[in-house]
Enzyme design. Structure first.
Site, PDB file in Angstrom:
ATOM      1  N   LEU A 105       0.850  -1.184   0.000  1.00 28.93           N
ATOM      2  CA  LEU A 105       0.000   0.000   0.000  1.00 28.93           C
ATOM      3  C   LEU A 105       0.888   1.237   0.000  1.00 28.93           C
ATOM      4  O   LEU A 105       1.944   1.254   0.632  1.00 28.93           O
ATOM      5  CB  LEU A 105      -0.905   0.023   1.242  1.00 28.93           C
ATOM      6  CG  LEU A 105      -1.981  -1.067   1.336  1.00 28.93           C
ATOM      7  CD1 LEU A 105      -2.721  -0.955   2.668  1.00 28.93           C
ATOM      8  CD2 LEU A 105      -2.962  -0.974   0.181  1.00 28.93           C
ATOM      9  N   ASP A 106       0.449   2.297  -0.690  1.00 26.79           N
ATOM     10  CA  ASP A 106       1.215   3.534  -0.735  1.00 26.79           C
ATOM     11  C   ASP A 106       1.335   4.162   0.655  1.00 26.79           C
ATOM     12  O   ASP A 106       0.557   3.859   1.565  1.00 26.79           O
ATOM     13  CB  ASP A 106       0.550   4.537  -1.674  1.00 26.79           C
ATOM     14  CG  ASP A 106       0.483   4.046  -3.107  1.00 26.79           C
ATOM     15  OD1 ASP A 106       1.315   3.198  -3.473  1.00 26.79           O
ATOM     16  OD2 ASP A 106      -0.413   4.493  -3.846  1.00 26.79           O
ATOM     17  N   LEU A 107       2.276   5.093   0.779  1.00 23.08           N
ATOM     18  CA  LEU A 107       2.533   5.774   2.046  1.00 23.08           C
ATOM     19  C   LEU A 107       1.258   6.374   2.631  1.00 23.08           C
ATOM     20  O   LEU A 107       1.001   6.258   3.838  1.00 23.08           O
ATOM     21  CB  LEU A 107       3.582   6.871   1.838  1.00 23.08           C
ATOM     22  CG  LEU A 107       3.947   7.724   3.052  1.00 23.08           C
ATOM     23  CD1 LEU A 107       4.690   6.901   4.088  1.00 23.08           C
ATOM     24  CD2 LEU A 107       4.790   8.933   2.627  1.00 23.08           C
TER      25      LEU A 107
END
Length: 234
Positions: A105-107
């Site tokens: 998952l992205d930041l």
């Protein structure tokens, strides 16, 4: 991560120093057991989670591990990072460095993140050919309407990579919120798809992967092991 599969004779030879030719004799004498059962076939295949003993001495006793984590915003899906806290840092378990991430998952994306040491299981979940849906709740800056539904269902062409996304399901929750189900996970895919409408994503949260749903009892940063049913039905 690739699954570590091997023929039993090669494994015994590598872990005891006995030649593969002589391993046949050991098997014939019933000195080798796999998961508590005497192994006699040199062609038997074992993996990294097979419990293997030789003359009652344990040669391998790895345990498959499956974890769900509620990833908070601001934490990176990585094992090591110089700037940010990682999802591995959030785990309070001795074996955490043996785990790999199943679908990052992205930041700035929160929600369900899976970790395991079972390469075959993670490959099944992430491979587009298995059509495992990933459900996200998306918050938008601008209002959305029914035109989004057809655009997502038809897939979108991204010229830079020269690819067309697989059909995605979009459900409108309210004027600024949608549920999106993806069968793949391309770079910033959801944000780029809404970008076609010049509608910035202001919040992105993964609710589920296949049949595994984020436990409502978990707080951001908390984790637990998957149940047997969750692992088998994923």
């Amino acid at each position: 991560m690739q699954s570590k599969r091997s023929r039993i004779d090669r494994f015994i030879s590598a872990n005891t120093g006995v030649s593969k030719k002589n391993v046949r004799t050991l098997l014939a004498k019933g000195l080798v057991k796999v998961d508590g059962v005497i192994a006699r076939d040199i062609d038997q295949i074992i993996d990294e989670f097979s419990h293997v003993t030789f003359e009652d001495k344990v040669l391998q006793a790895n345990k498959a591990c499956y974890v769900m984590l509620y990833k908070p915003v601001g934490v990176v899906s990585a094992t090591i990072d110089d700037k940010h806290k990682t999802v591995i840092d959030l785990l309070d378990r001795a074996d955490k460095h043996s785990l790999h991430i199943v679908g990052r998952l992205d930041l700035n994306t929160s929600g369900l993140l899976l970790l395991t040491n079972d390469g075959r299981w993670s490959k099944k979940l992430m491979s587009p050919e298995h059509k495992v849906g990933k459900l996200y709740r998306v918050s938008l800056q601008n209002p959305i309407d029914d035109s989004y539904i057809a655009a997502f269902a038809n897939g979108m062409y991204f010229e830079y990579e020269d690819i067309t996304t697989l059909p995605a399901k979009l459900e409108i929750v309210d004027e600024y919120t949608a549920l999106v189900t993806l069968m793949e996970g391309r770079y910033h895919q959801i944000k780029r798809m809404f970008g076609r409408f010049r509608n910035p994503v202001v919040g992105l949260h993964r609710l589920s992967v296949g049949a595994i749903t984020l436990d409502e009892k978990l707080l951001p940063g908390e984790s637990r092991e998957l149940t047997v049913d969750e692992v088998l039905n994923a």
